[in-house]
Design an enzyme around this catalytic site. Sequence first.
Site, PDB file in Angstrom:
ATOM      1  N   HIS A  35     -31.745  -3.699   7.970  1.00  0.00           N
ATOM      2  CA  HIS A  35     -32.638  -5.037   7.650  1.00  0.00           C
ATOM      3  C   HIS A  35     -31.836  -6.194   8.256  1.00  0.00           C
ATOM      4  O   HIS A  35     -32.378  -6.974   9.106  1.00  0.00           O
ATOM      5  CB  HIS A  35     -33.023  -4.931   6.417  1.00  0.00           C
ATOM      6  CG  HIS A  35     -33.734  -5.902   5.807  1.00  0.00           C
ATOM      7  ND1 HIS A  35     -35.127  -5.882   5.622  1.00  0.00           N
ATOM      8  CD2 HIS A  35     -33.557  -7.292   5.543  1.00  0.00           C
ATOM      9  CE1 HIS A  35     -35.707  -7.013   5.202  1.00  0.00           C
ATOM     10  NE2 HIS A  35     -34.564  -7.765   5.260  1.00  0.00           N
ATOM     11  N   GLU A  36     -30.737  -6.395   7.611  1.00  0.00           N
ATOM     12  CA  GLU A  36     -30.190  -7.789   8.151  1.00  0.00           C
ATOM     13  C   GLU A  36     -29.744  -7.859   9.588  1.00  0.00           C
ATOM     14  O   GLU A  36     -29.579  -8.773  10.160  1.00  0.00           O
ATOM     15  CB  GLU A  36     -28.730  -7.974   7.309  1.00  0.00           C
ATOM     16  CG  GLU A  36     -28.860  -7.799   5.882  1.00  0.00           C
ATOM     17  CD  GLU A  36     -29.871  -8.776   5.078  1.00  0.00           C
ATOM     18  OE1 GLU A  36     -30.163  -9.733   5.936  1.00  0.00           O
ATOM     19  OE2 GLU A  36     -30.554  -8.477   4.466  1.00  0.00           O
ATOM     20  N   HIS A  94     -32.483  -9.439  11.343  1.00  0.00           N
ATOM     21  CA  HIS A  94     -32.373 -10.838  11.238  1.00  0.00           C
ATOM     22  C   HIS A  94     -31.557 -11.257  12.287  1.00  0.00           C
ATOM     23  O   HIS A  94     -31.727 -12.403  12.977  1.00  0.00           O
ATOM     24  CB  HIS A  94     -32.116 -11.199   9.787  1.00  0.00           C
ATOM     25  CG  HIS A  94     -32.929 -10.849   8.658  1.00  0.00           C
ATOM     26  ND1 HIS A  94     -34.462 -11.875   8.906  1.00  0.00           N
ATOM     27  CD2 HIS A  94     -33.001 -10.438   7.603  1.00  0.00           C
ATOM     28  CE1 HIS A  94     -35.123 -11.549   7.848  1.00  0.00           C
ATOM     29  NE2 HIS A  94     -34.359 -10.832   6.979  1.00  0.00           N
ATOM     30  N   GLU A 147     -38.736 -12.085   8.987  1.00  0.00           N
ATOM     31  CA  GLU A 147     -38.646 -10.886   8.160  1.00  0.00           C
ATOM     32  C   GLU A 147     -39.629  -9.958   8.978  1.00  0.00           C
ATOM     33  O   GLU A 147     -39.213  -8.712   8.758  1.00  0.00           O
ATOM     34  CB  GLU A 147     -39.458 -11.193   6.964  1.00  0.00           C
ATOM     35  CG  GLU A 147     -39.610 -10.219   5.870  1.00  0.00           C
ATOM     36  CD  GLU A 147     -38.129 -10.098   5.182  1.00  0.00           C
ATOM     37  OE1 GLU A 147     -37.286 -10.887   5.506  1.00  0.00           O
ATOM     38  OE2 GLU A 147     -37.787  -9.121   4.401  1.00  0.00           O
TER      39      GLU A 147
END
Lengths: 510, 510
Positions: A258-259, A262, A297
Amino acid sequence: MSDFQRRSAELNDLLCVLNVLTWDARTQMPAGGGPARAQQMATISALARERLLDPAFERAAAEVQEAGMQGDEVQRRAAAQALEAIAAMRRVPAELTHELALLKSEAQELWIEARRTNDFALFAPALTRMVELNRRLADALGYEDHPYDALLGTYEPGVTVATLTPLFERLRAHHVPLVQATKDRPPPRSDFLYRHYPAEAQKRFSLTMAEQFGYDVGRGRLDESAHPFEISFTRGDVRITTRFQETFLPAALFGTLHETGHALYEQGVRPELSRSVLTSDLLGLYAVGGASYGTHESQSRLWENRIGRARAFWDLHYPLLQDTFPEQLGDVSTGEFHRAVNRVQPSLIRVEADELTYDLHIMLRVDLERALMAGELAVQDLPEAWNARIEADLGLVVPSDAQGVLQDIHWSSGMFGSFPTYTIGNVMASQFYEAAHAALPDLEGSLARGDYAPLRGWLTKQIYQHGRTYSPHELLTRTTGGGLDPAPYLKYLTGKYSELYGLSPQEAHA
Amino acid sequence: MSDFQRRSAELNDLLCVLNVLTWDARTQMPAGGGPARAQQMATISALARERLLDPAFERAAAEVQEAGMQGDEVQRRAAAQALEAIAAMRRVPAELTHELALLKSEAQELWIEARRTNDFALFAPALTRMVELNRRLADALGYEDHPYDALLGTYEPGVTVATLTPLFERLRAHHVPLVQATKDRPPPRSDFLYRHYPAEAQKRFSLTMAEQFGYDVGRGRLDESAHPFEISFTRGDVRITTRFQETFLPAALFGTLHETGHALYEQGVRPELSRSVLTSDLLGLYAVGGASYGTHESQSRLWENRIGRARAFWDLHYPLLQDTFPEQLGDVSTGEFHRAVNRVQPSLIRVEADELTYDLHIMLRVDLERALMAGELAVQDLPEAWNARIEADLGLVVPSDAQGVLQDIHWSSGMFGSFPTYTIGNVMASQFYEAAHAALPDLEGSLARGDYAPLRGWLTKQIYQHGRTYSPHELLTRTTGGGLDPAPYLKYLTGKYSELYGLSPQEAHA
């Protein structure tokens, strides 16, 4: 370098420095450093605000804007954004900004204590005041239809209650029966996720996957923190964190992916935009290259869910995971693992939710904070409203406020209006993915081979490189030809869970 | 809070932030972060300089000073220091500061490359320019007798060439024959220092010792970096670093004790001085609680050498070291270990030197840089002068400039005038130690028991708590009744090495 560029660079430097101070405070700082650090950050914030509101900066931005068609389009957009931020910040009385900053520290401490002792009443007065101040903030910023619009607009420009309402209705009508349909099937096996997975090996595997996606560790690093996050100090230094749970494998693994999503966004911003308005959230006083919270996101969810939870991903990478954890996963097949990390399981806690129930958690929060802002719900009635909604949507009884209304940090830090961006991100992720698919005929093939360069390249070209040059709506329009549209997202979810749970088309649309 | 205090606090915040950025750059930052970090630091430095030279800050300081005897003595000293720094900074043309900053980055890169390729000629032009600019800096700052005085004064207020010359002559007359006398004795056994010592265990033992000395890890932390250092962001966050060599035990061990001495100083500053001029080196734009470079070094050397290399220390702590490294040290007695870590061994590299030859390394550098500043030595003749002096003082032939004139970072970063503070620190350390001894009759007893609180308490009361309130000379006068005096230092060295090498009084003073 023009005066506008020079002043923008200085401002961005200050915002990057604030980010360094934040990263250090969350990952390295000894406890004793806290009070002085808060003052150091307040000083840098005040200087950034002073530089932003310096009349000379406004004049410099206005000159660039007035240069009109003779000037550079990117510079003109930077100038327009600066002028807009200056105007918005001028509308907010300095006294309100100061009150909000003070309340934020106080409310966060009270929230931590209230959550620890499961005592909503301890937090309620600060939250009441926070609602009041955010309502005043909304009034100061200005809005047409709903005070919530003013706050939401600071996180997701262009989105309003009027946009959200039909969007959320459509998602809700889709998700609730689909969750119900999965409940009628036997749950997939998942015992093995809770075996003992040493943190060091988890970190090695997660970082290997992050690097496969294209995360450049020469311009980043992975650390541990209580709450995972990504933060950047220009594209040359983009850091991510995760939290290792040794008895629950998915947390750090998918948290890292997830990170990484980003981080790919921030590392992909083109070098020319470093130290500019187009990598600065001037209103939030935050250095960031992503166009909005929702756009950001969309990338974390895309890489985590569309790529990292896909069957193709595990067909390719599961052998390495098994090699890393031979005892823990020796008796688990690829299919079992894939089904386990995609199981639908209504839960009390948002950050542990699966892809389907996650949006329901978000809608609950958005409806409640919108009602708080409109004065239709009192803070004291919040726990009851929360619990009723969890029972209605997820069929669960909330046993304590700590696992209910007190679980998120957002309200204590005054972030009213940021929750919708999580679901907007999900929706955008599928739109971007479909657009990439249309542009790259061999997309599935490349992903099956573990070649993430074509997808990352397309995303970089269409989204990442532009930083904050284009609005989220412009990015969507440029790539998909239209605005926010949940159809691709709903199609993806229906397809995915029908296959995982063996649902007929009728069941999936029950 | 007065306007002066408020402005001082903001200035100190900026200097602390610069220190955070420095610490991160040296211990955590990925390589890609370098260029942007340099710009972020330049922006914060420029802001600090702007705030320092803001006429409103000068007026606020002047008001405090004029309040005279009605005011608070500590505030008056803070104001006086601020006014002095403002005046000094005003004397330096902004253009010269800018040129120096640019040259510093350039010269450091050239120095790294020159050292790597052993090519002094590559570094010589930048060094020539650095000498020129420092000479201009000295002229701008002003001096009475020698340009070197102006530079030295920025690191060690009150010390000049006129002070140094007789001091260094006396040390030289003592050290050179003493080194010679130890050479005539069989060298102590030291093979075991080069065995394999895993870094993790070294770190554990070193940090345990640091905590025994009183280093508070709730307000600090120990990390690794290429060059060990201590740095503080107020007394609540004082960090140290070391470098682990797995095949040379003393490096990280004594390095940690050295940095711990610096850290005890910073952690001991009284809370009221945080965020004030009295924890700010305004001319160096550096947040620091110690009174001067020499005073700071007196504490690192005191804890490293007077305490950490003493027989009493190892009588007490050697068993734990043996437990930590049973295979490496099983066949080594306490006495053998103590002699090995104190052996006199002329070497080419300053940072590896023993207590005796260390000062000779310093004097060499000071004589050369003083001559450079006076125009008596040309940069091109520097290697030859260096090598001749190493041969004369230490009897060694320098095989390459990398192990000679190119070994230190100082000149490439423009720190002309800082070398004397290492030896001044040694001298002061013994003066303070003797004063503590006189004040604490049971000092030796407490140290033998591993109770470091009495010594640390005395040092805190007399030195640490005051931050930069008093000048080094005042601190010496308040505790010893006089100024800089090498007698206690020489007595300590004579006694120590006579005992270690079994020298008669005649031999020790040969």
